[in-house]
Design an enzyme around this catalytic site. Sequence first.
Site, mmCIF file in Angstrom:
data_model
loop_
_atom_site.group_PDB
_atom_site.id
_atom_site.type_symbol
_atom_site.label_atom_id
_atom_site.label_comp_id
_atom_site.label_asym_id
_atom_site.label_seq_id
_atom_site.Cartn_x
_atom_site.Cartn_y
_atom_site.Cartn_z
ATOM 1 N N SER A 121 0.804 -1.233 0.000
ATOM 2 C CA SER A 121 0.000 0.000 0.000
ATOM 3 C C SER A 121 0.830 1.274 0.000
ATOM 4 O O SER A 121 0.289 2.340 -0.284
ATOM 5 C CB SER A 121 -0.921 0.025 1.228
ATOM 6 O OG SER A 121 -1.836 -1.034 1.168
ATOM 7 N N HIS A 182 -0.722 6.061 8.479
ATOM 8 C CA HIS A 182 -0.651 4.765 7.811
ATOM 9 C C HIS A 182 -0.298 4.980 6.346
ATOM 10 O O HIS A 182 -0.295 6.107 5.868
ATOM 11 C CB HIS A 182 -2.003 4.049 7.968
ATOM 12 C CG HIS A 182 -1.916 2.562 7.929
ATOM 13 N ND1 HIS A 182 -2.270 1.831 6.819
ATOM 14 C CD2 HIS A 182 -1.507 1.661 8.856
ATOM 15 C CE1 HIS A 182 -2.082 0.538 7.077
ATOM 16 N NE2 HIS A 182 -1.616 0.407 8.297
ATOM 17 N N GLU A 342 -9.997 7.629 2.719
ATOM 18 C CA GLU A 342 -9.608 6.226 2.658
ATOM 19 C C GLU A 342 -10.550 5.337 3.468
ATOM 20 O O GLU A 342 -10.766 5.562 4.667
ATOM 21 C CB GLU A 342 -8.183 6.022 3.196
ATOM 22 C CG GLU A 342 -7.746 4.571 3.012
ATOM 23 C CD GLU A 342 -6.513 4.161 3.801
ATOM 24 O OE1 GLU A 342 -5.897 3.169 3.396
ATOM 25 O OE2 GLU A 342 -6.184 4.795 4.815
ATOM 26 N N ASP A 347 -8.952 -3.561 3.798
ATOM 27 C CA ASP A 347 -7.698 -4.315 3.734
ATOM 28 C C ASP A 347 -7.459 -5.135 4.997
ATOM 29 O O ASP A 347 -7.061 -6.301 4.920
ATOM 30 C CB ASP A 347 -6.575 -3.293 3.543
ATOM 31 C CG ASP A 347 -5.206 -3.925 3.412
ATOM 32 O OD1 ASP A 347 -4.984 -4.627 2.415
ATOM 33 O OD2 ASP A 347 -4.368 -3.707 4.307
ATOM 34 N N HIS A 351 -6.997 -9.163 5.358
ATOM 35 C CA HIS A 351 -5.766 -9.748 5.915
ATOM 36 C C HIS A 351 -6.082 -10.737 7.034
ATOM 37 O O HIS A 351 -5.390 -11.730 7.213
ATOM 38 C CB HIS A 351 -4.839 -8.655 6.461
ATOM 39 C CG HIS A 351 -4.007 -7.988 5.412
ATOM 40 N ND1 HIS A 351 -3.243 -8.694 4.500
ATOM 41 C CD2 HIS A 351 -3.811 -6.677 5.123
ATOM 42 C CE1 HIS A 351 -2.622 -7.843 3.698
ATOM 43 N NE2 HIS A 351 -2.948 -6.610 4.049
ATOM 44 N N ASP A 388 -5.965 0.553 -4.006
ATOM 45 C CA ASP A 388 -4.525 0.479 -4.204
ATOM 46 C C ASP A 388 -4.117 -0.874 -4.785
ATOM 47 O O ASP A 388 -3.223 -0.977 -5.603
ATOM 48 C CB ASP A 388 -3.768 0.790 -2.903
ATOM 49 C CG ASP A 388 -4.363 0.116 -1.683
ATOM 50 O OD1 ASP A 388 -5.340 -0.646 -1.815
ATOM 51 O OD2 ASP A 388 -3.846 0.353 -0.572
ATOM 52 N N HIS A 389 -4.819 -1.926 -4.355
ATOM 53 C CA HIS A 389 -4.493 -3.291 -4.794
ATOM 54 C C HIS A 389 -5.659 -4.181 -4.425
ATOM 55 O O HIS A 389 -6.569 -3.754 -3.706
ATOM 56 C CB HIS A 389 -3.220 -3.785 -4.096
ATOM 57 C CG HIS A 389 -3.336 -3.690 -2.607
ATOM 58 N ND1 HIS A 389 -4.109 -4.550 -1.861
ATOM 59 C CD2 HIS A 389 -2.841 -2.776 -1.721
ATOM 60 C CE1 HIS A 389 -4.059 -4.189 -0.592
ATOM 61 N NE2 HIS A 389 -3.310 -3.105 -0.467
ATOM 62 N N HIS A 464 -2.141 -9.651 -0.281
ATOM 63 C CA HIS A 464 -2.711 -8.857 -1.366
ATOM 64 C C HIS A 464 -2.838 -9.711 -2.618
ATOM 65 O O HIS A 464 -2.194 -10.751 -2.728
ATOM 66 C CB HIS A 464 -1.808 -7.659 -1.668
ATOM 67 C CG HIS A 464 -1.737 -6.680 -0.528
ATOM 68 N ND1 HIS A 464 -0.868 -5.621 -0.519
ATOM 69 C CD2 HIS A 464 -2.436 -6.611 0.632
ATOM 70 C CE1 HIS A 464 -1.038 -4.922 0.605
ATOM 71 N NE2 HIS A 464 -1.977 -5.510 1.318
#
Length: 540
Positions: A121, A182, A342, A347, A351, A388-389, A464
Amino acid sequence: MAQRIVCTMMVRILLLGSVMALDVLGKPKFPDEEKNPSFWNMWAQRSLKQALQLQELNKNVAKNIILFLGDGMGIPTVTAARILKGQLSGQSGEEFQMEMDKFPYVALSKTYNTDAQVPDSAGTATAYLCGVKANEGTLGLSAAAVRSQCNTTQGNEVTSILKWAKDAGKSVGIVTTTRINHATPSAAYAHCADRDWFSDNEMPPEAVDAGCKDIARQLFENIPEIDVIMGGGRKYMFPMDTPDVEYPTEKQHFGTRKDGRNLVREWKERMKEKRAHYVWNKKELLSLNPSKADYILGLFEPSDLPYNLERNKETDPSLTEMVDVALKILKKNPNGFFLLVEGGRIDHGHHDGKAKQALHETVEMDRAIGRAGLLTSTHETLTVVTADHSHVFNFGGYTRRGNNIFGLAPMMSDIDQKPFTSILYGNGPGFKLIDGLRENVSTVDYQQNNYQAQSAVPLRFETHGGEDVAVFSKGPMAHLLHGVQEQNYIPHVMAYAACVGQNHEHCGSSSSSAVSPRPSPATTAISTLAAALTLAWLHC
Ligand SMILES: *[C@@H]1O[C@H](CO)[C@@H](O)[C@H](O)[C@H]1NC(C)=O
Ligand SMILES: *[C@@H]1O[C@H](CO)[C@@H](O)[C@H](O)[C@H]1NC(C)=O
């Protein structure tokens, strides 16, 4: 008779269309209509009409730019969140339109970092904020910088669209559900060889001695007077061992700074002549009058904000509530604004293998997108929604229409004769064997908030994903976000649209105020629908 049925259906579909366009919560149930070809034909024809209207491009200068970044919001996450949001409003879900789905333009963004096929990220944030691809783990630095090597910082700094906008006289803001230092928010203001250097406490002493600055410090020193700052990360702003205002007895929430600085007090001191407010809970945030506040520093947790499903609705603001206040403050600047929002914990949910958390975070970001849409106009505001991904998250298994998105596939595995959830991860903490065999999910509560969906490979943290992510856009020059693009193309378009940064040649001497007013596509779409509705009634 047949004509009357068609007419009734037409009216009903148009009504449904207006309900969707206006986002009034209706609960359309399709089953019968869907058997009739005219249902699909009319829906498609309506979409075609809207597409034809896009031939008149919106080439206004973007006075304002909003970038919504769903951290880890890959395309499977978008689709699953759409179904969830539809199901939460009583629909079967697949046919539902999220706010981001209503944006007229979509592109694909290639997310790799200069040194990584599957990105992180920090490198990606540098790409979509600073316009330059970078190495994983580094923030606001070109690919000449090496992760964790302080001595590769100087000379390799690249600046962000937030700075370009500020330099052009716009107000700027950052709103996030993670700590404000972050990876995603940091690339907007920091130049740091390591995304984990949250405060000087997390840095190797050599890096501090060599003059590298922690990220929290850079938030206040690099771009003085960022107008709106909201998120978590309080503990990185206070001297070591300072008890936290909200959790005074919990040691893990104490201040972390070794240099003894109190960055919040310094900010208040520096801003005391201005209409600037520091807030740390929802009550303080919502009691502010945005018309009387020009600067806000909101730090709502020592670290990241809680998941929206677990949020204390008395003390913690939602992303939508933060965006609402942010926009009301930023909108006052006649030169316009740039806002980065954001949805940072999509995310984190992934995870942890907790798909339900990730998808509810996505739904909440979509609500915030809707709120922003109500507070701005596509005539003068370019809004971009992207990720972002991706993640190694997916859903499948030939589930039936309307299947609960957290439910089971309709068949057993033909290998181990056990059921499986539609949602699965390629890797992650959900890998589970019982006596050497795959767990029988019928024996567990796979609908609970923190259920970890099964994965093929055991890993403490799910990884990711490497495939492209979507870029949704609306407003001035949104059509330039088309096709398959490198991720670092995004801020170049935003800057071009707003005539900030290096892009001025097309702007002439006129500013956004010189552009002739014309109705936004949304207004046009709604009036077209209204006209069609009237016509349909008359016809019948
Ligand atoms: C930078 O520092 C690293 C140690 O962190 C060292 O190995 C490297 O040689 C240094 N590079 C330069 C150009 O001084
Ligand atoms: C899985 O669990 C369900 C519910 O306890 C049970 O009916 C079923 O037989 C189990 N399947 C296998 C293959 O063990």
